[in-house]
Design a protein around this motif. Structure first.
Motif, PDB file in Angstrom:
ATOM      1  N   TYR A   6      46.993  38.582  39.446  1.00 36.53           N
ATOM      2  CA  TYR A   6      45.558  38.317  39.368  1.00 36.53           C
ATOM      3  C   TYR A   6      45.077  37.587  40.616  1.00 36.53           C
ATOM      4  N   ALA A   7      45.875  36.695  41.161  1.00 44.08           N
ATOM      5  CA  ALA A   7      45.488  35.987  42.381  1.00 44.08           C
ATOM      6  C   ALA A   7      45.352  36.956  43.548  1.00 44.08           C
ATOM      7  N   ILE A   8      46.236  37.932  43.614  1.00 52.00           N
ATOM      8  CA  ILE A   8      46.148  38.941  44.671  1.00 52.00           C
ATOM      9  C   ILE A   8      44.900  39.807  44.483  1.00 52.00           C
ATOM     10  N   TYR A   9      44.596  40.180  43.259  1.00 48.00           N
ATOM     11  CA  TYR A   9      43.367  40.933  42.985  1.00 48.00           C
ATOM     12  C   TYR A   9      42.146  40.115  43.403  1.00 48.00           C
ATOM     13  N   PHE A  10      42.157  38.836  43.028  1.00 48.25           N
ATOM     14  CA  PHE A  10      41.055  37.932  43.346  1.00 48.25           C
ATOM     15  C   PHE A  10      40.878  37.835  44.858  1.00 48.25           C
ATOM     16  N   ALA A  11      41.988  37.736  45.581  1.00 50.62           N
ATOM     17  CA  ALA A  11      41.935  37.647  47.044  1.00 50.62           C
ATOM     18  C   ALA A  11      41.424  38.945  47.667  1.00 50.62           C
ATOM     19  N   ALA A  12      41.832  40.065  47.109  1.00 51.31           N
ATOM     20  CA  ALA A  12      41.392  41.355  47.646  1.00 51.31           C
ATOM     21  C   ALA A  12      39.881  41.535  47.504  1.00 51.31           C
ATOM     22  N   ILE A  13      39.354  41.167  46.358  1.00 46.21           N
ATOM     23  CA  ILE A  13      37.906  41.271  46.148  1.00 46.21           C
ATOM     24  C   ILE A  13      37.170  40.254  47.013  1.00 46.21           C
ATOM     25  N   THR A  14      37.735  39.067  47.169  1.00 44.97           N
ATOM     26  CA  THR A  14      37.129  38.047  48.016  1.00 44.97           C
ATOM     27  C   THR A  14      37.053  38.518  49.462  1.00 44.97           C
ATOM     28  N   ALA A  15      38.056  39.239  49.920  1.00 39.92           N
ATOM     29  CA  ALA A  15      38.111  39.693  51.302  1.00 39.92           C
ATOM     30  C   ALA A  15      37.095  40.786  51.619  1.00 39.92           C
ATOM     31  N   LEU A  16      36.601  41.457  50.596  1.00 37.58           N
ATOM     32  CA  LEU A  16      35.600  42.496  50.843  1.00 37.58           C
ATOM     33  C   LEU A  16      34.301  41.866  51.317  1.00 37.58           C
ATOM     34  N   GLU A  17      33.727  42.448  52.335  1.00 40.54           N
ATOM     35  CA  GLU A  17      32.447  41.967  52.822  1.00 40.54           C
ATOM     36  C   GLU A  17      31.330  42.491  51.923  1.00 40.54           C
ATOM     37  N   ASP A  18      30.272  41.729  51.819  1.00 41.51           N
ATOM     38  CA  ASP A  18      29.124  42.189  51.044  1.00 41.51           C
ATOM     39  C   ASP A  18      28.502  43.397  51.723  1.00 41.51           C
ATOM     40  N   GLY A  19      28.136  44.355  50.940  1.00 41.41           N
ATOM     41  CA  GLY A  19      27.512  45.553  51.472  1.00 41.41           C
ATOM     42  C   GLY A  19      28.489  46.535  52.089  1.00 41.41           C
ATOM     43  N   THR A  20      29.753  46.451  51.680  1.00 43.88           N
ATOM     44  CA  THR A  20      30.730  47.392  52.189  1.00 43.88           C
ATOM     45  C   THR A  20      30.392  48.780  51.657  1.00 43.88           C
ATOM     46  N   GLU A  21      30.133  49.697  52.559  1.00 40.25           N
ATOM     47  CA  GLU A  21      29.697  51.026  52.141  1.00 40.25           C
ATOM     48  C   GLU A  21      30.853  51.975  51.856  1.00 40.25           C
ATOM     49  N   GLU A  22      32.016  51.726  52.465  1.00 36.91           N
ATOM     50  CA  GLU A  22      33.135  52.643  52.275  1.00 36.91           C
ATOM     51  C   GLU A  22      33.714  52.563  50.867  1.00 36.91           C
ATOM     52  N   ILE A  23      33.586  51.401  50.232  1.00 38.72           N
ATOM     53  CA  ILE A  23      34.176  51.190  48.919  1.00 38.72           C
ATOM     54  C   ILE A  23      33.059  51.020  47.897  1.00 38.72           C
ATOM     55  N   THR A  24      33.102  51.811  46.858  1.00 35.63           N
ATOM     56  CA  THR A  24      32.126  51.692  45.791  1.00 35.63           C
ATOM     57  C   THR A  24      32.779  50.950  44.631  1.00 35.63           C
ATOM     58  N   LEU A  25      32.269  49.778  44.339  1.00 33.75           N
ATOM     59  CA  LEU A  25      32.797  48.970  43.244  1.00 33.75           C
ATOM     60  C   LEU A  25      32.062  49.309  41.956  1.00 33.75           C
ATOM     61  N   PRO A  26      32.758  49.244  40.832  1.00 32.49           N
ATOM     62  CA  PRO A  26      32.102  49.578  39.559  1.00 32.49           C
ATOM     63  C   PRO A  26      31.094  48.521  39.115  1.00 32.49           C
ATOM     64  N   LEU A  27      31.240  47.298  39.615  1.00 31.67           N
ATOM     65  CA  LEU A  27      30.347  46.195  39.255  1.00 31.67           C
ATOM     66  C   LEU A  27      29.991  45.416  40.509  1.00 31.67           C
ATOM     67  N   GLU A  28      29.104  44.458  40.346  1.00 33.40           N
ATOM     68  CA  GLU A  28      28.786  43.552  41.442  1.00 33.40           C
ATOM     69  C   GLU A  28      30.018  42.737  41.812  1.00 33.40           C
ATOM     70  N   LYS A  29      30.111  42.331  43.055  1.00 32.96           N
ATOM     71  CA  LYS A  29      31.260  41.569  43.534  1.00 32.96           C
ATOM     72  C   LYS A  29      31.425  40.265  42.743  1.00 32.96           C
ATOM     73  N   LYS A  30      30.319  39.583  42.476  1.00 29.94           N
ATOM     74  CA  LYS A  30      30.380  38.321  41.725  1.00 29.94           C
ATOM     75  C   LYS A  30      30.936  38.531  40.323  1.00 29.94           C
ATOM     76  N   GLU A  31      30.554  39.617  39.691  1.00 26.40           N
ATOM     77  CA  GLU A  31      31.026  39.910  38.335  1.00 26.40           C
ATOM     78  C   GLU A  31      32.522  40.211  38.329  1.00 26.40           C
ATOM     79  N   ILE A  32      32.973  40.960  39.314  1.00 30.38           N
ATOM     80  CA  ILE A  32      34.411  41.264  39.399  1.00 30.38           C
ATOM     81  C   ILE A  32      35.203  39.995  39.652  1.00 30.38           C
ATOM     82  N   LEU A  33      34.708  39.133  40.540  1.00 31.70           N
ATOM     83  CA  LEU A  33      35.398  37.869  40.807  1.00 31.70           C
ATOM     84  C   LEU A  33      35.497  37.018  39.546  1.00 31.70           C
ATOM     85  N   LYS A  34      34.422  37.015  38.758  1.00 31.94           N
ATOM     86  CA  LYS A  34      34.443  36.245  37.515  1.00 31.94           C
ATOM     87  C   LYS A  34      35.457  36.814  36.533  1.00 31.94           C
ATOM     88  N   ARG A  35      35.566  38.139  36.485  1.00 32.01           N
ATOM     89  CA  ARG A  35      36.512  38.783  35.570  1.00 32.01           C
ATOM     90  C   ARG A  35      37.962  38.475  35.917  1.00 32.01           C
TER      91      ARG A  35
END
Length: 77
Positions: A6-35
Motif C-alpha cells: 500500500y505504501a508503494i501504491y501511495f507513493a506511485a499516485i503521489t508521484a503523478l503530476e496533476d493533469g497528467t494526460e497520458e494516464i487516465t485515473l478512475p477517480l480524482e487523485k485526492k480520492e485515490i490517495l485517501k483510499r
C-alpha cells in the motif's frame, strides 16, 4: 508486506503530476490517495511498528512519511 504494498501504491499516485494526460485515473487523485492512506495507516497501527519494528514495516513507514510530506502541509507531519 501488505503495508509495504500500500505504501508503494501511495507513493506511485503521489508521484503523478496533476493533469497528467497520458494516464487516465478512475477517480480524482485526492480520492485515490485517501483510499490508500486509510488502510495503510491501519496496517501500520496493527503491525505496531514503533514497539516491534521489522524491516518491511519500517520501509512502509518511511515511504508513507516521505509521501505525506508532499501531500500534507502542516505541523502534524
Amino acid at each position: 508486506m501488505v503495508a509495504l504494498t500500500y505504501a508503494i501504491y501511495f507513493a506511485a499516485i503521489t508521484a503523478l503530476e496533476d493533469g497528467t494526460e497520458e494516464i487516465t485515473l478512475p477517480l480524482e487523485k485526492k480520492e485515490i490517495l485517501k483510499r490508500y492512506r486509510l488502510p495503510l495507516e491501519r496496517f501500520l497501527l496493527n503491525t505496531d511498528v514503533i514497539n516491534s519494528p521489522d524491516m518491511t514495516s519500517l520501509q512502509a513507514l518511511a515511504i508513507f512519511i516521505t509521501c505525506l510530506r508532499v501531500n500534507e502541509t502542516g505541523r502534524s507531519i
